[in-house]
Motif scaffolding. Structure first.
Motif, PDB file in Angstrom:
ATOM      1  N   GLY A   1       0.866  -1.149  -0.063  1.00  0.00           N
ATOM      2  CA  GLY A   1       0.403  -0.012   0.258  1.00  0.00           C
ATOM      3  C   GLY A   1       0.960   1.403  -0.143  1.00  0.00           C
ATOM      4  O   GLY A   1       2.197   1.353   0.256  1.00  0.00           O
ATOM      5  N   GLN A   2       0.149   2.375   0.215  1.00  0.00           N
ATOM      6  CA  GLN A   2       0.958   3.564  -0.426  1.00  0.00           C
ATOM      7  C   GLN A   2       1.694   3.635   1.430  1.00  0.00           C
ATOM      8  O   GLN A   2       0.799   3.650   2.061  1.00  0.00           O
ATOM      9  CB  GLN A   2      -0.594   4.897  -0.409  1.00  0.00           C
ATOM     10  N   LEU A   3       2.641   4.264   1.351  1.00  0.00           N
ATOM     11  CA  LEU A   3       3.212   3.835   2.550  1.00  0.00           C
ATOM     12  C   LEU A   3       4.012   5.469   2.945  1.00  0.00           C
ATOM     13  O   LEU A   3       4.585   6.474   2.282  1.00  0.00           O
ATOM     14  CB  LEU A   3       4.702   3.069   2.578  1.00  0.00           C
ATOM     15  N   GLN A   4       3.561   5.683   4.323  1.00  0.00           N
ATOM     16  CA  GLN A   4       3.828   7.579   4.970  1.00  0.00           C
ATOM     17  C   GLN A   4       5.355   6.707   5.531  1.00  0.00           C
ATOM     18  O   GLN A   4       5.518   5.995   5.885  1.00  0.00           O
ATOM     19  CB  GLN A   4       3.177   7.428   5.655  1.00  0.00           C
ATOM     20  N   ARG A   5       6.348   8.249   5.514  1.00  0.00           N
ATOM     21  CA  ARG A   5       7.239   8.553   6.048  1.00  0.00           C
ATOM     22  C   ARG A   5       7.541   7.640   7.112  1.00  0.00           C
ATOM     23  O   ARG A   5       8.272   7.066   7.834  1.00  0.00           O
ATOM     24  CB  ARG A   5       8.024   8.951   5.245  1.00  0.00           C
TER      25      ARG A   5
ATOM     26  N   ALA B   1      13.838   7.988   3.597  1.00  0.00           N
ATOM     27  CA  ALA B   1      13.231   7.727   4.666  1.00  0.00           C
ATOM     28  C   ALA B   1      13.474   5.541   5.416  1.00  0.00           C
ATOM     29  O   ALA B   1      13.247   5.399   6.287  1.00  0.00           O
ATOM     30  CB  ALA B   1      11.747   7.873   5.045  1.00  0.00           C
ATOM     31  N   LEU B   2      13.214   4.988   3.906  1.00  0.00           N
ATOM     32  CA  LEU B   2      12.884   3.413   4.295  1.00  0.00           C
ATOM     33  C   LEU B   2      14.785   2.873   5.129  1.00  0.00           C
ATOM     34  O   LEU B   2      15.015   2.376   5.348  1.00  0.00           O
ATOM     35  CB  LEU B   2      12.297   3.046   3.029  1.00  0.00           C
ATOM     36  N   ASP B   3      14.953   3.480   3.528  1.00  0.00           N
ATOM     37  CA  ASP B   3      17.081   2.998   4.272  1.00  0.00           C
ATOM     38  C   ASP B   3      17.414   3.182   5.359  1.00  0.00           C
ATOM     39  O   ASP B   3      17.792   2.541   5.993  1.00  0.00           O
ATOM     40  CB  ASP B   3      17.586   4.052   3.446  1.00  0.00           C
ATOM     41  N   ALA B   4      16.866   4.355   6.288  1.00  0.00           N
ATOM     42  CA  ALA B   4      16.881   4.447   7.520  1.00  0.00           C
ATOM     43  C   ALA B   4      16.717   3.987   8.906  1.00  0.00           C
ATOM     44  O   ALA B   4      17.188   3.111   9.288  1.00  0.00           O
ATOM     45  CB  ALA B   4      17.108   6.677   7.504  1.00  0.00           C
ATOM     46  N   ALA B   5      15.470   3.521   8.356  1.00  0.00           N
ATOM     47  CA  ALA B   5      14.408   2.946   9.144  1.00  0.00           C
ATOM     48  C   ALA B   5      15.125   1.234   8.908  1.00  0.00           C
ATOM     49  O   ALA B   5      14.894   0.299  10.144  1.00  0.00           O
ATOM     50  CB  ALA B   5      13.049   2.891   8.877  1.00  0.00           C
ATOM     51  N   ALA B   6      15.286   1.003   7.889  1.00  0.00           N
ATOM     52  CA  ALA B   6      15.550  -0.038   7.445  1.00  0.00           C
ATOM     53  C   ALA B   6      17.372  -0.441   8.044  1.00  0.00           C
ATOM     54  O   ALA B   6      17.420  -1.832   9.193  1.00  0.00           O
ATOM     55  CB  ALA B   6      15.523  -1.118   6.025  1.00  0.00           C
ATOM     56  N   ALA B   7      17.967   0.377   8.043  1.00  0.00           N
ATOM     57  CA  ALA B   7      19.658   0.232   8.884  1.00  0.00           C
ATOM     58  C   ALA B   7      19.704   0.374   9.781  1.00  0.00           C
ATOM     59  O   ALA B   7      20.085  -0.751  10.862  1.00  0.00           O
ATOM     60  CB  ALA B   7      20.712   1.479   8.212  1.00  0.00           C
TER      61      ALA B   7
ATOM     62  N   ALA C   1      14.877   5.170  -8.462  1.00  0.00           N
ATOM     63  CA  ALA C   1      15.569   3.863  -8.295  1.00  0.00           C
ATOM     64  C   ALA C   1      16.775   3.594  -8.497  1.00  0.00           C
ATOM     65  O   ALA C   1      17.650   2.856  -7.352  1.00  0.00           O
ATOM     66  CB  ALA C   1      14.942   3.554 -10.190  1.00  0.00           C
ATOM     67  N   GLU C   2      17.426   4.979  -8.691  1.00  0.00           N
ATOM     68  CA  GLU C   2      19.089   4.712  -8.299  1.00  0.00           C
ATOM     69  C   GLU C   2      19.398   5.391  -6.892  1.00  0.00           C
ATOM     70  O   GLU C   2      20.153   4.637  -6.246  1.00  0.00           O
ATOM     71  CB  GLU C   2      19.215   6.332  -9.277  1.00  0.00           C
ATOM     72  N   ALA C   3      18.268   6.248  -5.805  1.00  0.00           N
ATOM     73  CA  ALA C   3      18.240   5.572  -4.834  1.00  0.00           C
ATOM     74  C   ALA C   3      17.614   5.057  -4.061  1.00  0.00           C
ATOM     75  O   ALA C   3      18.857   4.442  -2.843  1.00  0.00           O
ATOM     76  CB  ALA C   3      17.503   7.306  -4.219  1.00  0.00           C
ATOM     77  N   VAL C   4      17.073   4.136  -4.506  1.00  0.00           N
ATOM     78  CA  VAL C   4      16.842   2.446  -3.911  1.00  0.00           C
ATOM     79  C   VAL C   4      18.482   2.147  -4.419  1.00  0.00           C
ATOM     80  O   VAL C   4      18.750   1.230  -3.166  1.00  0.00           O
ATOM     81  CB  VAL C   4      16.130   1.948  -4.232  1.00  0.00           C
TER      82      VAL C   4
END
Length: 248
Positions: free
Chosen positions: A94-98, A122-128, A167-170
């Motif tokens: 679903g649509q994901l809020q930061r 935001a997802l990268d920081a949370a995953a890290a 895509a480059e950011a991911v």
């Protein structure tokens, strides 16, 4: 609140088994018609509004991948299913809020709906901070290019919403892994037109990101057409689980 009891009645288990058999047959027939191997297509059971017991039952029937749209429902459901011994591969679709990223990375194995550079960050920081392994990510792509709806924009120079920048950011994020693309056929578009357009976008995308081979497209009503145009994952809810309970 939606009932999330992890128990399931025998008659409900039989309903799920019958629905699963029908959907698996549709996928197999679509693969045959497209000249594809059945093993190339993964069924993602979309269990939003359905209880954890359905997830447990589906896992017992061999379903390996489950999709959810809302974190407030998905997080407790994943925990309850795990407590009952079911650990499918969870897809957040679903649509994901930061501000939900820190919660989602705790249970999701795949996030299919990243459509901006800011969300990727935001997802990268949370995953890290919250995971011990990279999180698989699909970039949600806009088929019709409407910036008012979700999806990164193919061919756009927008530094936040353009498909290539996202895509480059991911791909450059240390805690994420770029796995491929996700799309939904736009309202008012015939599925044939939508997925033909998506196939063109996907071919160009893979020129730049050849290892990102996942294509999540197709739902209960149009999965055959999506498979014909290269979908590797189909997201199926009502055709598998029946009419949805009403959200309350």
């Amino acid at each position: 609140m939606t009932d999330t009891s992890a128990t399931v009645r025998p008659d409900r288990r039989a309903e799920l088994a019958a629905g699963l058999a029908r959907v698996r047959a549709r996928i197999a027939d679509a693969c045959t018609a497209a000249g594809r191997d059945r093993g190339e297509v993964t069924l993602v059971a979309v269990t939003k509004t359905y209880p954890a017991g359905d997830v447990v039952a589906l896992a017992g029937l061999g379903v390996t991948d489950v999709g959810e749209n809302r974190d407030q429902e998905a997080a407790p459901k994943a925990a309850e299913a795990a407590a009952a011994g079911a650990t499918p591969r969870w897809h957040f679709i679903g649509q994901l809020q930061r501000n939900k990223c820190r919660s989602v990375v705790r249970y999701a194995d795949v996030v299919q709906s990243v459509d901006s550079v800011r969300l990727a960050g935001a997802l990268d920081a949370a995953a890290a901070a919250g995971r011990d392994r990279p999180l698989d990510v699909l970039v949600q792509v806009s088929i019709d290019g409407d910036p008012a709806r979700g999806g990164a924009l193919p061919g756009s120079a927008d530094p936040d919403r353009g498909l290539d920048p996202v895509a480059e950011a991911v791909a450059g994020a240390g805690a994420l892994r770029l796995a491929g693309l996700m799309a939904v056929a736009p309202l008012g578009w015939e599925p044939e037109r939508a997925f033909a357009r998506l196939a063109e976008v996907t071919r160009r995308f893979r020129d730049g990101f050849p290892e990102a081979t996942v294509l999540s497209a197709g739902m209960s009503g149009d999965l055959e057409i999506a498979i014909g145009y290269g979908a590797t994952h189909v997201r199926v809810g009502s055709a598998l689980l029946g009419m949805r309970p009403t959200l309350r």
